[in-house]
Design an enzyme around this catalytic site. Sequence first.
Site, PDB file in Angstrom:
ATOM      1  CB  SER A  60      -2.564  -3.750   3.487  1.00 46.18           C
ATOM      2  OG  SER A  60      -2.536  -2.377   3.843  1.00 46.18           O
ATOM      3  CE1 TYR A  74       1.396  -3.092  -0.219  1.00 50.28           C
ATOM      4  CE2 TYR A  74      -0.444  -1.771   0.561  1.00 50.28           C
ATOM      5  CZ  TYR A  74       0.585  -2.649   0.813  1.00 50.28           C
ATOM      6  OH  TYR A  74       0.801  -3.096   2.084  1.00 50.28           O
ATOM      7  CE  LYS A  78       0.144  -6.320   0.537  1.00 51.10           C
ATOM      8  NZ  LYS A  78       0.899  -7.481   1.023  1.00 51.10           N
ATOM      9  CB  THR A 109       8.691  -0.125   9.083  1.00 51.41           C
ATOM     10  OG1 THR A 109       8.022   0.601   8.046  1.00 51.41           O
ATOM     11  CG2 THR A 109       7.761  -1.194   9.654  1.00 51.41           C
TER      12      THR A 109
END
Length: 186
Positions: A60, A74, A78, A109
């Site tokens: 990411s 997160y 990543k 998304t």
Amino acid sequence: MHPDDDNALNTEERIWDLTMSVNVKGVWWGCKYAILAMRQNPVDESKGLRAGGSIINTASFVAIMGAATPQLAYTASKGAVLAMTRELAMVHAREGIRLNSICPGPLKTPLLMDFLNTDEKKNRRLVHLPMGRFGEAVEQANAALFLASNDSSYITGTDFKVDGGLTSCYVTPPGEPAFPPPSSLV
């Protein structure tokens, strides 16, 4: 990214562990078994077949730059994907096994659009995107197709940024986007 992922003070250990298990350990398992399978690929230079292959991990843009909207587990996971991919790329380069990471920018998304459910939230992110729009899934797919193809046969160990310029930008250009996103896979 778990909805309870926050900063170092507020993220519970169970959220940290879950995130690391899925995002880091899951990638490790995938790499491990892909490498074992790729070692079994046939070698026949007369037919253009050779051992090896291409592994493409998803990281990411947050693995490269920080954000004021905390998602520490997160982001750390990543970053671990980038480091793991680079090391595996070096270890397996002479076997013809290439490993690269795609670092997507924000994608349009349903998950992200549900999270950015107000114009204020959307605009808070769009102001940082030099192209003036969110990425499309097809743009990430095209990057993966390139990295999987023989056109990228001399590329390994990269953090392939597909982020509309986000990680390279300090001040975004003025004006509206000149080109719409692609409408189909090319």
